[in-house]
Write a protein that holds these residues in place. Structure first.
Motif, PDB file in Angstrom:
ATOM      1  N   ASN A 119       0.819  -1.212   0.000  1.00 21.74           N
ATOM      2  CA  ASN A 119       0.000   0.000   0.000  1.00 21.74           C
ATOM      3  C   ASN A 119       0.855   1.266   0.000  1.00 21.74           C
ATOM      4  N   ASP A 120       2.032   1.180   0.619  1.00 26.96           N
ATOM      5  CA  ASP A 120       2.970   2.314   0.551  1.00 26.96           C
ATOM      6  C   ASP A 120       3.349   2.582  -0.899  1.00 26.96           C
ATOM      7  N   GLY A 121       3.729   1.504  -1.598  1.00 27.57           N
ATOM      8  CA  GLY A 121       4.173   1.650  -2.976  1.00 27.57           C
ATOM      9  C   GLY A 121       3.086   2.172  -3.889  1.00 27.57           C
ATOM     10  N   LEU A 122       1.870   1.675  -3.713  1.00 25.65           N
ATOM     11  CA  LEU A 122       0.759   2.108  -4.565  1.00 25.65           C
ATOM     12  C   LEU A 122       0.379   3.562  -4.307  1.00 25.65           C
ATOM     13  N   ARG A 123       0.700   4.051  -3.103  1.00 24.57           N
ATOM     14  CA  ARG A 123       0.378   5.434  -2.745  1.00 24.57           C
ATOM     15  C   ARG A 123       1.559   6.378  -2.955  1.00 24.57           C
ATOM     16  N   GLY A 124       2.690   5.843  -3.348  1.00 26.98           N
ATOM     17  CA  GLY A 124       3.855   6.680  -3.581  1.00 26.98           C
ATOM     18  C   GLY A 124       4.491   7.221  -2.315  1.00 26.98           C
ATOM     19  N   GLN A 156       6.480  -6.246  -5.044  1.00 25.51           N
ATOM     20  CA  GLN A 156       6.766  -5.423  -6.213  1.00 25.51           C
ATOM     21  C   GLN A 156       5.502  -4.678  -6.588  1.00 25.51           C
ATOM     22  N   ILE A 157       5.663  -3.563  -7.286  1.00 24.59           N
ATOM     23  CA  ILE A 157       4.510  -2.764  -7.696  1.00 24.59           C
ATOM     24  C   ILE A 157       4.603  -2.444  -9.191  1.00 24.59           C
ATOM     25  N   ILE A 204      -6.050  -6.749  -8.321  1.00 26.31           N
ATOM     26  CA  ILE A 204      -5.018  -6.630  -7.294  1.00 26.31           C
ATOM     27  C   ILE A 204      -5.064  -7.769  -6.292  1.00 26.31           C
ATOM     28  N   HIS A 205      -6.269  -8.101  -5.875  1.00 26.39           N
ATOM     29  CA  HIS A 205      -6.418  -9.096  -4.806  1.00 26.39           C
ATOM     30  C   HIS A 205      -6.666 -10.492  -5.380  1.00 26.39           C
ATOM     31  N   PRO A 206      -5.897 -11.481  -4.943  1.00 26.16           N
ATOM     32  CA  PRO A 206      -6.004 -12.836  -5.490  1.00 26.16           C
ATOM     33  C   PRO A 206      -7.354 -13.488  -5.209  1.00 26.16           C
ATOM     34  N   THR A 207      -7.738 -14.362  -6.120  1.00 23.27           N
ATOM     35  CA  THR A 207      -8.897 -15.221  -5.901  1.00 23.27           C
ATOM     36  C   THR A 207      -8.493 -16.323  -4.922  1.00 23.27           C
ATOM     37  N   ALA A 208      -9.432 -17.204  -4.625  1.00 24.74           N
ATOM     38  CA  ALA A 208      -9.119 -18.327  -3.736  1.00 24.74           C
ATOM     39  C   ALA A 208      -8.002 -19.186  -4.331  1.00 24.74           C
TER      40      ALA A 208
END
Length: 228
Positions: A119-124, A156-157, A204-208
């Motif tokens: 979340n840090d990386g995605l928010r810069g 990684q982002i 972004i978020h994995p499936t099962a």
């Protein structure tokens, strides 16, 4: 063994009372022994704590489908004496994680898996701030218990923030792992990131199914650690 002991307690209660010979003291001692055995079994189980964000929490899925729960199933199938605790929190940044780490460590932890930073990386967020926060979390874990084994999940982002930021962000994790002599999962989302079939609608978020692969990536590092 426990079931046999319970049976013996019940048998002695029925037998002695039917014969008119109370054995209350004996029953109390046996029940105390059962309680002590239960407590001993609990104390012998180590705790593996997953401290992360929505990836750990299993956002959008049943909690039993998140990779920590899949890891617990693996541990149970192997008969290993560990209990998994999922301390993932959706939206968590390294700064927020640093602020709640002391509360999470109110219990004894055998293995601490640190999965924060995405979340840090995605928010810069400035890279040095992310690095500093992760270091402080590691420091806090070691101050609480120097014997806790620490595993750092690499992240990684996408190159949205520019190639330099993306590259330096990726390097934070192996550099911290080497500096602190902790175990490293090279890239938590290996073989999942960017695959639409293994990610939910947000991409972004994995499936099962994706979470099962995350569990595999984690187990490659965690398995040897808890088998030592």
């Amino acid at each position: 063994m426990r079931n046999l002991l319970v049976f013996c307690v019940l048998f002695s209660f029925i037998f002695f009372n039917s014969c008119g010979e109370p054995s209350k003291k004996k029953e109390e001692n046996q029940l105390e022994e059962i309680s002590e055995n239960d407590n001993q079994e609990k104390s012998e189980s180590g705790v593996i704590l997953f401290f992360g964000n929505s990836l750990t929490a299993g956002m959008g899925l049943d909690p039993n489908e998140a990779f920590p729960a899949v890891i617990q199933q693996k541990i149970d199938s192997l008969g290993l004496p560990y209990e998994v605790v999922n301390a993932g929190l959706s939206g968590e940044t390294t700064a927020a994680g640093k602020n709640r780490i002391s509360w999470v460590l109110s219990q004894d932890v055998s293995v601490f898996v640190l999965e924060l930073g995405a979340n840090d990386g995605l928010r810069g967020v400035p890279l040095e701030e992310t690095r500093k926060n992760l270091q402080e979390i590691i420091n806090t874990v070691r101050e609480k218990n120097p014997d806790t084994k620490i595993i750092l999940a690499g992240m990684q982002i996408p190159p949205n923030m520019g190639q330099e930021y993306t590259s330096e962000f990726r390097n934070i994790f192996p550099e911290l792992a080497e500096k602190n002599d902790v175990h490293l999962i090279s890239f938590l989302l290996e073989d999942v990131a960017g695959n639409p079939e293994l990610n939910q609608g947000d991409g972004i978020h994995p499936t099962a199914e994706g979470q099962k692969i995350l569990a595999k990536n984690v187990w490659e590092v965690l398995g040897p650690v808890i088998s030592e």
